[in-house]
Enzyme design. Structure first.
Site, PDB file in Angstrom:
ATOM      1  N   VAL A 149       0.906  -1.231  -0.115  1.00 56.33           N
ATOM      2  CA  VAL A 149      -0.127   0.065   0.028  1.00 56.33           C
ATOM      3  C   VAL A 149       0.834   1.204   0.033  1.00 56.33           C
ATOM      4  O   VAL A 149       0.567   2.280   0.003  1.00 56.33           O
ATOM      5  CB  VAL A 149      -1.050  -0.067   1.457  1.00 56.33           C
ATOM      6  CG1 VAL A 149      -1.916  -1.232   1.407  1.00 56.33           C
ATOM      7  CG2 VAL A 149      -0.178   0.018   2.555  1.00 56.33           C
ATOM      8  N   ASP A 150       2.449   1.182  -0.003  1.00 51.81           N
ATOM      9  CA  ASP A 150       3.045   2.198   0.157  1.00 51.81           C
ATOM     10  C   ASP A 150       3.193   2.662  -1.409  1.00 51.81           C
ATOM     11  O   ASP A 150       2.869   2.121  -2.430  1.00 51.81           O
ATOM     12  CB  ASP A 150       4.428   2.119   0.541  1.00 51.81           C
ATOM     13  CG  ASP A 150       5.290   0.834  -0.038  1.00 51.81           C
ATOM     14  OD1 ASP A 150       5.570   1.194  -1.319  1.00 51.81           O
ATOM     15  OD2 ASP A 150       5.739  -0.055   0.563  1.00 51.81           O
ATOM     16  N   HIS A 161      -3.979  -4.023  -2.901  1.00 56.71           N
ATOM     17  CA  HIS A 161      -4.674  -3.665  -1.784  1.00 56.71           C
ATOM     18  C   HIS A 161      -4.804  -2.470  -1.367  1.00 56.71           C
ATOM     19  O   HIS A 161      -4.977  -2.127  -0.007  1.00 56.71           O
ATOM     20  CB  HIS A 161      -3.777  -4.646  -0.554  1.00 56.71           C
ATOM     21  CG  HIS A 161      -3.786  -6.047  -0.577  1.00 56.71           C
ATOM     22  ND1 HIS A 161      -2.922  -6.914  -0.390  1.00 56.71           N
ATOM     23  CD2 HIS A 161      -4.677  -6.928  -1.333  1.00 56.71           C
ATOM     24  CE1 HIS A 161      -3.175  -8.247  -0.336  1.00 56.71           C
ATOM     25  NE2 HIS A 161      -4.288  -8.121  -1.124  1.00 56.71           N
ATOM     26  N   THR A 170       7.185 -11.540  -1.163  1.00 53.61           N
ATOM     27  CA  THR A 170       5.900 -11.937  -0.512  1.00 53.61           C
ATOM     28  C   THR A 170       5.793 -13.071   0.053  1.00 53.61           C
ATOM     29  O   THR A 170       6.487 -14.083  -0.353  1.00 53.61           O
ATOM     30  CB  THR A 170       5.037 -11.784  -1.603  1.00 53.61           C
ATOM     31  OG1 THR A 170       3.510 -12.052  -1.066  1.00 53.61           O
ATOM     32  CG2 THR A 170       5.057 -12.645  -2.946  1.00 53.61           C
ATOM     33  N   SER A 171       5.153 -13.451   1.248  1.00 52.08           N
ATOM     34  CA  SER A 171       4.968 -14.792   1.812  1.00 52.08           C
ATOM     35  C   SER A 171       4.106 -15.530   0.978  1.00 52.08           C
ATOM     36  O   SER A 171       3.789 -16.688   1.276  1.00 52.08           O
ATOM     37  CB  SER A 171       4.447 -14.584   3.248  1.00 52.08           C
ATOM     38  OG  SER A 171       3.193 -13.937   3.193  1.00 52.08           O
ATOM     39  N   CYS A 215     -14.301   7.113   1.986  1.00 48.04           N
ATOM     40  CA  CYS A 215     -15.654   7.048   2.833  1.00 48.04           C
ATOM     41  C   CYS A 215     -15.679   5.634   3.212  1.00 48.04           C
ATOM     42  O   CYS A 215     -15.991   4.725   2.343  1.00 48.04           O
ATOM     43  CB  CYS A 215     -16.622   7.595   2.144  1.00 48.04           C
ATOM     44  SG  CYS A 215     -18.134   7.127   3.089  1.00 48.04           S
TER      45      CYS A 215
END
Ligand code: BJW
Ligand code: ZN
Length: 247
Positions: free
Chosen positions: A102-103, A120, A190-191, A128
């Site tokens: 998300v960064d 994500h 990533t896991s 909202c």
């Protein structure tokens, strides 16, 4: 890093016509951003309860705590810089990035915004919670405390995807299209444990795509061709050097 495997991986990349990158929290770890489930002592889900902080139920029961936690993470991101892995990939502006992160460190490294699909969502935006359509960019340095939507009065929340929520439909469609079209996918940091994002790897594989993993630990998924074990910031500059990669 195993030099023989690096050579094999570069061989695959050299033959590939369309390459894409599927990334996770480990990509930003060397920028000082905590992973969720990594072995590092500061991994978020070893310190915090995901269902309290990253689910609709958690937000409903204590919205202020959720917002404070995201604002703490936003402060960390404000201080962070892209690392060598982000920069190495930014040197290939034709590459598409399917990221669970998300960064905005890929974009800050110079990857065109249109080439980054955030599965994500983005921590740099609020939306909202009642989904009336209001979305706002927020300051990472000075994020807003819990506040109400100007349009409908519901609470505003980070524009990220929590557990139990569906992924943004448009992004999901675009990422699937990319996976159908590539012949090499780099799986970076990533896991490979969160659905449905991780099913994209199976989709790519089902089309004959080769998968190269870059991770500090062995992958849980068996759907890989080569695993390069080591920090992304060390491996990616060497892996990508000298190629002109595109998706
Ligand atoms: C390095 C490194 C270095 C370190 N170099 N590498 C049971 C079975 C199947 C599915 C489910 C289930 N129970 C629940 C589900 C569904 C659930 C899910 O998948 N849960 C699993 C955990 C089991 N998924 C969902 O709920 C999703 N929605 C959904 O399914 O909708 C349909 C539905 C709707 C309604 C009802 C039911 C279903 C949504 C998932 C949303 C995930 N959200 C988060 C938070 C985002 C916002 C935020 O940032 O706060 O996304 S959780 C977190 O995990 C975040 C990440 O994007 C995501 C993936 O994690 P990632 O990126 O892989 O990080 P880590 O920490 O796991 O791994 C880091 C890796 O880096 C490690 O491997 C390290 O070794 C490595 N590393 N340093 C290279 N320097
Ligand atoms: Zn609203």
């Amino acid at each position: 890093m195993d030099e023989k495997l690096l050579t094999q991986a570069r061989d695959i990349l050299g033959k590939a016509e369309r390459v894409a990158v599927f990334s996770g929290a480990g990509l930003s770890a060397e920028s000082g951003i905590a992973t969720f489930r990594g072995q590092e002592p500061d991994a978020l889900w070893s310190r915090f309860d995901p269902m309290q902080l990253a689910s609709v139920e958690g937000f409903a029961s204590d919205p202020a705590t959720v917002i404070d936690w995201y604002n703490w993470r936003r402060g960390k991101l404000a201080q962070a810089q892209p690392n060598a892995a982000h920069r190495a990939m930014a040197g290939h502006p034709g590459l598409m990035h399917l990221t669970q992160n998300v960064d905005d460190l890929l974009e800050r490294a110079g990857v065109p915004e249109s080439n980054v699909l955030h599965l994500h969502g983005s921590i740099g935006k609020d939306r909202c919670h009642a989904a009336c359509g209001i979305e706002e960019d927020i300051s990472l340095e000075k994020p807003e405390p819990l506040r109400q939507c100007k349009g409908c009065g519901a609470y505003m929340r980070p524009a990220v995807v929590w557990f139990g929520e569906t992924l943004p439909q448009y992004i999901w469609g675009q990422t699937q299209a990319v996976c159908i079209g590539v012949d090499c996918l780099l799986l970076v940091g990533t896991s490979a444990s969160v659905y449905p994002a991780i099913t994209l790897v199976d989709l790519a594989r089902s089309q004959g795509c080769r998968v190269i993993v870059v991770n500090i630990e062995a992958s849980k998924t068996k759907q890989t061709d080569i695993e390069l074990i080591g920090p992304a910031g060390e491996i990616l500059p060497r892996l990508l050097e000298g190629f002109s990669l595109k998706t």
